[in-house]
Design an enzyme around this catalytic site. Structure first.
Site, PDB file in Angstrom:
ATOM      1  N   VAL A   1      -5.661 -11.553   7.156  1.00  0.00           N
ATOM      2  CA  VAL A   1      -6.528 -12.730   6.989  1.00  0.00           C
ATOM      3  C   VAL A   1      -5.661 -13.983   6.886  1.00  0.00           C
ATOM      4  CG1 VAL A   1      -8.563 -11.650   5.962  1.00  0.00           C
ATOM      5  CG2 VAL A   1      -6.645 -12.271   4.497  1.00  0.00           C
TER       6      VAL A   1
ATOM      7  N   HIS B   1      -6.894   1.699   2.397  1.00  0.00           N
ATOM      8  CA  HIS B   1      -7.965   0.731   2.155  1.00  0.00           C
ATOM      9  C   HIS B   1      -9.044   0.948   3.218  1.00  0.00           C
ATOM     10  CE1 HIS B   1      -5.406  -2.401   4.631  1.00  0.00           C
ATOM     11  NE2 HIS B   1      -5.374  -1.205   5.154  1.00  0.00           N
TER      12      HIS B   1
ATOM     13  N   TRP C   1       0.847  -1.195   0.000  1.00  0.00           N
ATOM     14  CA  TRP C   1       0.000   0.000   0.000  1.00  0.00           C
ATOM     15  C   TRP C   1       0.882   1.244   0.000  1.00  0.00           C
ATOM     16  CZ3 TRP C   1      -1.069  -4.307   3.087  1.00  0.00           C
ATOM     17  CH2 TRP C   1      -2.233  -4.995   2.756  1.00  0.00           C
TER      18      TRP C   1
ATOM     19  N   ARG D   1      -4.068   6.164  -2.616  1.00  0.00           N
ATOM     20  CA  ARG D   1      -2.757   5.505  -2.720  1.00  0.00           C
ATOM     21  C   ARG D   1      -1.813   6.365  -3.545  1.00  0.00           C
ATOM     22  NH1 ARG D   1      -4.095  -0.977  -3.144  1.00  0.00           N
ATOM     23  NH2 ARG D   1      -5.609  -0.918  -1.448  1.00  0.00           N
TER      24      ARG D   1
ATOM     25  N   GLN E   1     -13.515   1.729  -2.131  1.00  0.00           N
ATOM     26  CA  GLN E   1     -13.549   0.303  -1.800  1.00  0.00           C
ATOM     27  C   GLN E   1     -14.836   0.029  -1.036  1.00  0.00           C
ATOM     28  OE1 GLN E   1     -10.074  -1.041   0.403  1.00  0.00           O
ATOM     29  NE2 GLN E   1      -8.923  -1.383  -1.482  1.00  0.00           N
TER      30      GLN E   1
ATOM     31  N   ALA F   1     -13.508 -11.603   6.094  1.00  0.00           N
ATOM     32  CA  ALA F   1     -13.491 -10.200   5.643  1.00  0.00           C
ATOM     33  C   ALA F   1     -13.207 -10.200   4.147  1.00  0.00           C
ATOM     34  CB  ALA F   1     -12.415  -9.422   6.381  1.00  0.00           C
TER      35      ALA F   1
HETATM   36  C1  FA5 Z   1      -6.914  -4.445  -0.101  1.00  0.00           C
HETATM   37  O1  FA5 Z   1      -6.891  -3.244  -0.101  1.00  0.00           O
HETATM   38  C2  FA5 Z   1      -7.409  -5.240   1.093  1.00  0.00           C
HETATM   39  N1  FA5 Z   1      -7.683  -4.334   2.162  1.00  0.00           N
HETATM   40  C3  FA5 Z   1      -8.630  -6.050   0.676  1.00  0.00           C
HETATM   41  C4  FA5 Z   1      -9.012  -7.091   1.690  1.00  0.00           C
HETATM   42  C5  FA5 Z   1      -9.955  -6.781   2.646  1.00  0.00           C
HETATM   43  C6  FA5 Z   1      -8.425  -8.340   1.654  1.00  0.00           C
HETATM   44  C7  FA5 Z   1     -10.312  -7.730   3.602  1.00  0.00           C
HETATM   45  C8  FA5 Z   1      -8.767  -9.290   2.611  1.00  0.00           C
HETATM   46  C9  FA5 Z   1      -9.729  -8.987   3.557  1.00  0.00           C
HETATM   47  P1  FA5 Z   1      -6.144  -4.613  -2.582  1.00  0.00           P
HETATM   48  O2  FA5 Z   1      -4.954  -3.741  -2.452  1.00  0.00           O
HETATM   49  O3  FA5 Z   1      -6.011  -5.790  -3.486  1.00  0.00           O
HETATM   50  O4  FA5 Z   1      -6.593  -5.191  -1.195  1.00  0.00           O
HETATM   51  O5  FA5 Z   1      -7.385  -3.733  -3.044  1.00  0.00           O
HETATM   52  C10 FA5 Z   1      -8.684  -4.280  -3.095  1.00  0.00           C
HETATM   53  C11 FA5 Z   1      -9.414  -3.763  -4.349  1.00  0.00           C
HETATM   54  O6  FA5 Z   1      -9.351  -2.352  -4.376  1.00  0.00           O
HETATM   55  C12 FA5 Z   1      -8.742  -4.196  -5.641  1.00  0.00           C
HETATM   56  O7  FA5 Z   1      -9.212  -5.464  -6.043  1.00  0.00           O
HETATM   57  C13 FA5 Z   1      -9.174  -3.126  -6.609  1.00  0.00           C
HETATM   58  O8  FA5 Z   1     -10.473  -3.408  -7.095  1.00  0.00           O
HETATM   59  C14 FA5 Z   1      -9.255  -1.899  -5.722  1.00  0.00           C
HETATM   60  N2  FA5 Z   1      -8.066  -1.076  -5.898  1.00  0.00           N
HETATM   61  C15 FA5 Z   1      -6.854  -1.214  -5.312  1.00  0.00           C
HETATM   62  N3  FA5 Z   1      -6.013  -0.256  -5.721  1.00  0.00           N
HETATM   63  C16 FA5 Z   1      -6.684   0.513  -6.587  1.00  0.00           C
HETATM   64  C17 FA5 Z   1      -6.367   1.688  -7.370  1.00  0.00           C
HETATM   65  N4  FA5 Z   1      -5.177   2.274  -7.300  1.00  0.00           N
HETATM   66  N5  FA5 Z   1      -7.318   2.209  -8.164  1.00  0.00           N
HETATM   67  C18 FA5 Z   1      -8.547   1.619  -8.205  1.00  0.00           C
HETATM   68  N6  FA5 Z   1      -8.926   0.555  -7.509  1.00  0.00           N
HETATM   69  C19 FA5 Z   1      -8.003  -0.017  -6.715  1.00  0.00           C
END
Ligand code: FA5
Length: 351
Positions: free
Chosen positions: A265, A182, A161, A208, A222, A319
């Site tokens: 998780v 997130h 992140w 981010r 999200q 989650a």
């Molecule tokens: C997370 O942020 C974890 N907090 C998700 C999670 C929650 C996992 C609970 C387990 C349990 P990740 O970095 O993969 O995971 O982001 C989750 C979703 O956010 C991605 O699948 C995507 O759809 C969206 N996302 C992430 N970064 C971006 C971005 N820069 N722009 C748009 N959408 C994004």
């Protein structure tokens, strides 16, 4: 002095005024006439002002005559104005410009932003399964965004992140605040303030520090989900997320879970749906794999449960976190996430 010449000149004034008025064809010329005769420096007004220099009995006789002339002129003016107005209306009606049967002009209506629409749709799917909707702060503590999610300082997973830090340093020389990367910190806030059973979804903005491209924005949404209770299993998570995919994408979509890693998780998973564009055959949208990843998920790590004071030998939970813009892109075939926030009405007006 005899008043006859004065009365006579008033009668002449009246005759001239009436004759000129009858020769005034438009609203403008009638207004000019009004100023010339009845205005502050008009002919009749000057006569009335001159009455002061007459002897009292002369003033009475000439005054009465002048007032009669004034009343007559005012009445004629009102009639002339009325006649011009109705002639104008008549002319408009003749030209057909007052066709009351024409439909009204359309009023451009505003509409909900596509992100708002999809966030509401996602939340409604989970609400139908008994989840509550909760919101939380976008400016967050490191403690909630990372540490209590089992990501201590210097943990390599922090690199997952890229963070916007708030420019404030504490007594240890650390920056304790950030823009949440997130929605997962809300897992901690919710568990800290409630006892199980917990069943919530949390929509909200995240930030981010990353370069933008067709699938990445530095500000995006999200939707987090969290369910904790006595005896929740991985099968409950799969059942809930299958149902969500069915509600959002239709029952013909297939769903796949694969192992993934998130420190909060254990075990962790990513959920994908088979590509709607090629039905799983492999195409440009699914990068040839036949599958499109839509969220991260997993069973809440017992260390996270213990950190908020939950008994991890009694309670378990799952989650998940998904990106609504990416889901809207899949549903509508949008190929660039940057379109959502560039405020182009030609794009926004389509939803
Ligand atoms: C997370 O942020 C974890 N907090 C998700 C999670 C929650 C996992 C609970 C387990 C349990 P990740 O970095 O993969 O995971 O982001 C989750 C979703 O956010 C991605 O699948 C995507 O759809 C969206 N996302 C992430 N970064 C971006 C971005 N820069 N722009 C748009 N959408 C994004």
């Amino acid at each position: 002095m005899t008043v006859d010449p004065l009365i006579r000149s008033l009668e002449e004034l009246q005759a001239r005024a009436l004759q000129e008025l009858s020769a005034s064809p438009s609203a403008d010329s009638v207004e000019r006439w009004r100023v010339a005769y009845l205005g502050r420096k008009g002919h009749l007004t000057l006569v009335l002002r001159g009455l002061g220099s007459l002897a009292p009995e002369e003033r009475r006789a000439v005054g009465a005559a002048a007032n009669r002339v004034k009343a007559l002129l005012e009445e004629s003016l009102a009639r002339a104005e009325e006649a011009i107005k109705s002639a104008e209306l008549h002319a408009l009606a003749e030209q057909g410009r007052l066709d009351v049967t024409l439909p009204g002009r359309p009023v451009p209506l505003g509409r909900l932003h596509p992100t708002t629409q999809i966030v509401r749709e996602i939340c409604a799917a989970f609400v139908s399964m008994g989840f509550q909707v909760v919101e939380g702060p976008e400016v967050e503590w490191d403690r909630y965004n990372f540490e209590m999610l089992n990501i201590p300082k210097d943990h390599p997973a922090r690199d997952m992140w890229d963070t916007f830090w708030i420019d404030r340093v504490d007594e240890h020389g650390e920056r304790p605040m950030l823009l949440r990367t997130h929605t997962s910190p809300m897992q901690i806030r919710i568990m800290e303030s409630t006892r199980p059973p917990v069943r919530v979804v949390v929509p909200g903005k995240c930030y981010r520090y990353e370069a933008t491209d067709a699938t990445h924005e530095s500000q995006f949404y999200q939707v987090e989900g969290l369910a904790v209770d006595d005896g929740i299993t991985f099968a409950d998570m799969k059942g809930t997320l299958y149902e969500f995919a069915r509600l959002l994408f239709g029952s013909e979509r297939r769903v796949r879970f694969r192992c993934d890693y998130f420190p909060f998780v254990e075990p962790g998973a990513e959920m994908s749906i088979d590509c709607f564009a090629c039905n799983g055959q492999g195409c440009r949208i699914c990068k040839g794999t036949g599958w499109i990843e839509i969220m991260g998920a997993g069973m809440v790590n017992p260390r996270v449960l213990e950190g908020v004071g939950y008994d991890s030998s009694k309670y378990t939970g799952f989650a998940f976190g998904l990106g609504p813009e990416r889901i809207a892109m899949l549903k509508h075939g949008i190929d660039d996430i940057r379109l959502f926030y560039s405020n182009d009405l030609r794009f926004l007006g389509q939803f």
